[in-house]
Design an enzyme around this catalytic site. Sequence first.
Site, PDB file in Angstrom:
ATOM      1  CB  SER A 237      -0.954  -0.037   1.201  1.00 53.03           C
ATOM      2  OG  SER A 237      -1.904   1.001   1.127  1.00 53.03           O
ATOM      3  CG  ASP A 340      -6.988  -1.292  -4.304  1.00 52.15           C
ATOM      4  OD1 ASP A 340      -7.460  -0.197  -3.935  1.00 52.15           O
ATOM      5  OD2 ASP A 340      -5.782  -1.579  -4.206  1.00 52.15           O
ATOM      6  CG  HIS A 370      -6.002  -1.273  -0.466  1.00 53.50           C
ATOM      7  ND1 HIS A 370      -5.192  -0.963  -1.529  1.00 53.50           N
ATOM      8  CD2 HIS A 370      -5.417  -0.710   0.634  1.00 53.50           C
ATOM      9  CE1 HIS A 370      -4.163  -0.234  -1.111  1.00 53.50           C
ATOM     10  NE2 HIS A 370      -4.276  -0.080   0.205  1.00 53.50           N
TER      11      HIS A 370
END
Length: 408
Positions: A237, A340, A370
Site C-alpha cells: 500500500s 481496489d 486492498h
Amino acid sequence: MPSLMVKLYSVIFKYQQKHLLQGLIETPESNKSNPFGITSRPHESIAASNPSFTDGVATKDIRANPYSSLSLRIFLPDTAVTSSLASSYQIPNYGGYSPVEGRSHRKLPVMLQFHGGGFVSGSNESVGNDAFCRRIAKLCDVIVVAVGYRLAPETKYPGAFEDGFKVLNWLAKQSNLAVCGRLGAQNHIFDSFGASMVEPWLAAHGDTSSMPALHWNKGCGIVKIAEENRCVLLGVSSGANIADYVARKAVEAGKRLDPVKVVAQILMFPFFIGRTPTHSEIKLASTYFYDKTMCKLAWKLFLPKEEFNLDHPAANPLVAGRQPPLKCMPPTITVVAEHDLMRDRAIAYSEELRKVNVDAPLLDYKDAVHEFATLDVLLQTPQAQACAEDVSIWVKKYISLRGHEFSY
C-alpha cells in the site's frame, strides 16, 4: 464478490480509520509536529519480537537512527541455521540466537519491507505485519528487514521516504562492516555512543559475500556480471510508494551504495492516486477498506499543506518529469486486487515499465480487496497464501544463490 467476513471487517476498518483520519485532521498544527517522530499508533496491536526461531523465524528489533524513531524488525528464517550445509548452532537460554564467531554461516539475500497504513498508521511490529513478514521470510528464504518509518502528520513528506533510503544506506554500511569483520577490524569500530555498530545477524547471515550477479542499472539496461549484495524492496500500500522512491534513489546513487544492489522490487496494491480519476477510482470510489475520501484525507495529512496535490510525484507514479527514466528501474512485480480503487493506476505503471523492457509482471486477484494479502484478519485466506507463493516464485529468480552459500 468478497466474502461476508471481508465485508463486515471492511465496515469496522473504515469506521476506525475514518475516525483516526478525522481526528488527525482536526488536531491543531502546533500539536502535530514531532521532530523525533512516531512509528505506531496507540490502537495498533503489536507483536513482541522473539529471537528464538518461533514458527521457523527469529525476530529482533533495533534502532537504526538514534536521532529519530526510525526502527527495524529483522526476520531471520531458520533455514539460515538448519540447512544441511550449515554449521551447528546453539540457542542460549537467554537472549535468543547468537551467531558463533569464527564459524561458517549460510548467507541469505535481504528484503527491505515497508508496511501499509496510508502513511498515518500501521507498524512494522504490528500483529499483521509480523505474520506477513514471517511468511515472506520462509517462502522466499530471505532475511526480511521491516522498516518502522515515521508516520504522518507528525512527520510530513518526505520523512517516510527519506527513512526508507536511510535504511538502504544503513544496509550498505552493514555490508562494509561485515567485510571489516572478516579482516579483523570489526571489533575496533564503534558508534558515537561507544557501542559496536555491527548487526550480528546481518554480519553472519546477510548476503555480503562476493556473488556474481546481473547489474540492471549500469548504463540503464546494459547487463554485465558484477559482485553484489542482493537486496529486494517490498512495499505494501503506502509502503509501495516508499519502495518505489527508494528504488529510484538507488538508481541515482549507483556505485555509492556498493556493495548493495537493489535487484528487484515488489509493489503490493500501491497507494497511487492522481488528479484525473481513473475508471476504477470512479467505479470503486466507495469500495472496501480505503475509499476515495479516506485516500484524500491520508494524502492531506502526509503532504505539506503547500505541496498538497494529487499529482504530486509521491502520489502519481506517471506524472511528467519523474526521474530517473523508467528504463533504469529494477524488475518490478505489481500486485492488484479486483475491488481496489487504486488498481488502474498501478496497472498503468506496470504497463509503462513493460514498454521500456523492464521485467514487470502483474498479478491481478479476483474478488480481492486492498491489502488482502497483508491484513491480519485475511492472512489465512487462500488468496493471501496464493499471493505470497506467487510473489516468492517470481522473486527467487533474482535472488537465487549461485555458487557458494557460505563465507568464513
